[in-house]
Design a protein around this motif. Sequence first.
Motif, short mmCIF file in Angstrom:
data_model
loop_
_atom_site.label_atom_id
_atom_site.label_comp_id
_atom_site.label_asym_id
_atom_site.label_seq_id
_atom_site.Cartn_x
_atom_site.Cartn_y
_atom_site.Cartn_z
N VAL A 190 0.87 -1.18 0.00
CA VAL A 190 0.00 0.00 0.00
C VAL A 190 0.90 1.23 0.00
CG1 VAL A 190 -1.84 1.26 1.16
CG2 VAL A 190 -1.77 -1.25 1.29
N MET A 191 0.98 1.91 -1.13
CA MET A 191 1.86 3.08 -1.26
C MET A 191 1.05 4.36 -1.09
SD MET A 191 4.52 2.33 -4.35
CE MET A 191 5.57 0.87 -4.37
N VAL A 192 1.48 5.20 -0.16
CA VAL A 192 0.80 6.46 0.11
C VAL A 192 1.74 7.61 -0.27
CG1 VAL A 192 -0.36 7.88 1.83
CG2 VAL A 192 -0.42 5.37 2.02
N ALA A 193 1.45 8.24 -1.40
CA ALA A 193 2.25 9.38 -1.83
C ALA A 193 1.80 10.61 -1.05
CB ALA A 193 2.08 9.61 -3.34
N ALA A 194 2.73 11.25 -0.34
CA ALA A 194 2.36 12.34 0.56
C ALA A 194 3.35 13.49 0.45
CB ALA A 194 2.29 11.84 2.00
N TYR A 195 2.84 14.69 0.17
CA TYR A 195 3.67 15.89 0.05
C TYR A 195 3.20 16.92 1.08
CZ TYR A 195 5.64 20.19 -1.95
OH TYR A 195 6.31 21.37 -2.14
N LYS A 196 4.06 17.20 2.07
CA LYS A 196 3.74 18.18 3.11
C LYS A 196 2.39 17.90 3.77
CE LYS A 196 6.49 22.02 1.28
NZ LYS A 196 6.47 23.45 0.85
N GLU A 197 2.14 16.64 4.11
CA GLU A 197 0.85 16.25 4.70
C GLU A 197 1.01 15.89 6.18
OE1 GLU A 197 -1.80 16.80 3.31
OE2 GLU A 197 -1.83 16.32 1.19
N ASP A 198 1.79 16.69 6.90
CA ASP A 198 2.04 16.41 8.32
C ASP A 198 0.76 16.38 9.15
OD1 ASP A 198 5.27 16.93 8.67
OD2 ASP A 198 4.39 18.15 7.10
N GLY A 199 -0.23 17.19 8.77
CA GLY A 199 -1.44 17.32 9.57
C GLY A 199 -2.36 16.11 9.54
N ILE A 200 -2.26 15.29 8.51
CA ILE A 200 -3.22 14.18 8.38
C ILE A 200 -2.58 12.81 8.25
CG2 ILE A 200 -4.95 15.67 7.29
CD1 ILE A 200 -4.16 14.32 4.61
N ILE A 201 -1.28 12.75 8.01
CA ILE A 201 -0.66 11.47 7.66
C ILE A 201 -0.73 10.43 8.78
CG2 ILE A 201 1.68 12.09 8.39
CD1 ILE A 201 0.59 10.07 5.25
N LEU A 202 -0.70 10.87 10.02
CA LEU A 202 -0.75 9.91 11.13
C LEU A 202 -2.12 9.23 11.19
CD1 LEU A 202 1.13 11.92 13.91
CD2 LEU A 202 2.02 10.09 12.45
N THR B 50 1.94 -4.37 3.50
CA THR B 50 2.87 -3.40 4.07
C THR B 50 2.46 -2.01 3.62
OG1 THR B 50 4.68 -5.02 3.92
CG2 THR B 50 5.29 -2.70 4.26
N VAL B 51 2.42 -1.08 4.58
CA VAL B 51 2.08 0.30 4.27
C VAL B 51 3.37 1.10 4.10
CG1 VAL B 51 0.96 2.41 5.08
CG2 VAL B 51 -0.08 0.17 5.56
N TYR B 52 3.53 1.69 2.93
CA TYR B 52 4.70 2.53 2.63
C TYR B 52 4.25 3.99 2.57
CZ TYR B 52 7.01 -1.81 1.16
OH TYR B 52 7.56 -3.07 1.12
N ILE B 53 4.84 4.82 3.41
CA ILE B 53 4.57 6.25 3.39
C ILE B 53 5.69 6.92 2.60
CG2 ILE B 53 4.15 8.34 4.73
CD1 ILE B 53 2.06 6.17 5.18
N LEU B 54 5.36 7.50 1.46
CA LEU B 54 6.35 8.16 0.61
C LEU B 54 6.38 9.62 1.05
CD1 LEU B 54 5.26 6.60 -2.81
CD2 LEU B 54 6.41 5.54 -0.84
N ALA B 55 7.26 9.92 1.98
CA ALA B 55 7.25 11.20 2.70
C ALA B 55 8.10 12.24 1.97
CB ALA B 55 7.75 11.01 4.12
N ASP B 56 7.43 13.20 1.37
CA ASP B 56 8.09 14.28 0.65
C ASP B 56 7.90 15.59 1.43
OD1 ASP B 56 9.04 16.17 -1.12
OD2 ASP B 56 7.95 15.41 -2.86
N SER B 57 9.02 16.16 1.89
CA SER B 57 9.00 17.46 2.58
C SER B 57 8.21 17.42 3.88
CB SER B 57 8.43 18.55 1.65
OG SER B 57 9.14 18.61 0.44
N PHE B 58 8.44 16.39 4.68
CA PHE B 58 7.78 16.27 5.98
C PHE B 58 8.64 16.89 7.08
CE2 PHE B 58 4.62 14.07 4.02
CZ PHE B 58 3.83 13.25 4.81
N GLN B 59 7.99 17.28 8.18
CA GLN B 59 8.71 17.80 9.34
C GLN B 59 9.38 16.64 10.09
OE1 GLN B 59 9.03 21.06 10.05
NE2 GLN B 59 7.86 21.46 8.18
N PRO B 60 10.56 16.88 10.69
CA PRO B 60 11.28 15.81 11.41
C PRO B 60 10.44 15.13 12.48
CG PRO B 60 12.69 17.73 11.13
CD PRO B 60 11.31 18.14 10.68
N GLU B 61 9.63 15.91 13.21
CA GLU B 61 8.83 15.30 14.27
C GLU B 61 7.76 14.36 13.71
OE1 GLU B 61 7.62 19.75 13.93
OE2 GLU B 61 9.44 18.50 13.84
N THR B 62 7.24 14.69 12.53
CA THR B 62 6.26 13.80 11.89
C THR B 62 6.92 12.50 11.48
OG1 THR B 62 5.10 15.74 11.02
CG2 THR B 62 4.53 13.61 10.07
#
Length: 403
Positions: A53-65, A82-94
Motif C-alpha cells: 500500500v503506497m501512500v504518496a504524501a507531500y507536506k501532509e504532516d497534519g493528516i498522515i498519522l 505493508t504500508v509505505y509512506i512516501l514522505a516528501d518534505s515532511f517535518q522531522p517530528e512527523t
Amino acid sequence: MSFLEKIVYLFYLLLFVFLAFSVLYLFVLSLAGRLRRAKPSVISGAPKNNIAVMVAAYKEDGIILSTAANLLALDYPPELYTVYILADSFQPETLQQLRQMPVEVIEVVFEKSTKAKSLNAAFSGIDRAHDIVLICDADNMLETDFLRKIDGEFAAGEKAVQGKRVAKNLDSPFAILDACSEAIGNHIFRKGSNALGLSSSVIGSGMAFDFAEMRQIMSEIDATGGFDKILQLKVVGRGHSIRYLADGVIFDEKIGNSEAFGNQRKRWVSSQHQYLKKYFLPSLGQLFRGNINYFNLGIMHNFVPPRSFLFVLMPLLVVVSFFIHPVLYWVAASGTLLLLFLLAMTMGVPSSLVNRDLWRALLTLPRAVLIMLGTLLHLKKANKTFIHTVHTKTEVSNPNPKA
C-alpha cells in the motif's frame, strides 16, 4: 443570407456537432451505468496476495498519522500487506512519529516534486516481494474490507482495479459539489464504461495493479500532473482492461473553498488538454489495431469538455439557437441536447446526496463554473508546475459513506 450570417451559421453548426457528440457520449455511458448493475466484488476465503500500500504524501504532516492508523487497521492479515509512506518534505517530528508505527517510511526529496517521482523512488527502493500494489493519496482512508476485495479480484484474474472513491467530508458547499462531481464521474467513466464492456478510467488513487508490471510501467512515466492518464493508457496498451470496483470504497477529502477548487480543476483541465494532443495519433493507431479501450481513454475521455464547461456551453447553445434560421428547428434540437445532458448528470448523482444541503450548494454552482472557466487562462503554467492541494480532515465525516 449574407456572408457574415453564413459564417455565424457555420460556427453554430460546428459548435452544435461538437456538443451533440459530447452530450450523446456522456448520455450513453450514463444510461448504461443506470441500466446495468455493477458486478459485485469477489472475496476469496483466505487471502493469498501480498499487497504493498503506497501512500504518496507531500507536506501532509497534519493528516498522515490518521491515514496511517486507518491503513494499519484494515481487515487483512498483517503479514500480507505493508504500508509505505512516501514522505516528501515532511517535518522531522512527523517522521519520528511515523517511524514509531509499523509502517515503512521512504523519504524522498526532489527539486520539483511530483507523485510520479515519489512512486518511482518507492519502487526503486523496495526489495521485498509483493504481488499487488495499491496506490493511495495521503488524505485517503479505506473501508476495512477493501484489501480483501482487491485480493479477491486479483485471485479471479484481474490485473488492474479501480476502487470507488467517495467523499470523506460534506462540510461545505464546494465539498458537496465536489462529491457530486466525483459520483457522476464514477457513474459515467467507470461504472458506465464497464457496463459497455470498456475499461474503467482511473482516478489517481484507490487503484491497484500487478506489482511487477506497475514497477515497469512507472519507470516509463515522468509527468508533472495527470500521471494517471498516462498510466491507464499504458495499462490498456498491454491488453488489460481496468475493472471498476463499485463496492470497494475509498474515502477522499473534498475541497472546501474556491481557491482549492480552482487549483484542483486547473490541474485536471491542464492534463486533459495536454494528453489529448500527445496521445491523439497513438490512440487512432491503437483503434486500427482493435484496441478500443486505448482509443476511448486516449481520445474520447479527453475530447469531451469538462462537465462544468458544458453547464455553460449547453444553455448558451440554446440561447444562440434563437438567432439561427430556422429558429424552431434549432431551438428544439439544442433544447433536447440540454435535457439529455442534464439527465445524464442527474443519473450519476446518488439519491443519498439529494437533500437540502445539495440545493444550497447548487447556489454556488455559477461561481464554481466561473472558476473553471478561469482555469483556461493558466493551463500552460499548470502543465509545468506541481499544484498541491492542502488536506486537513483526519476522519470520515460523510453521513452517507456509500454515496
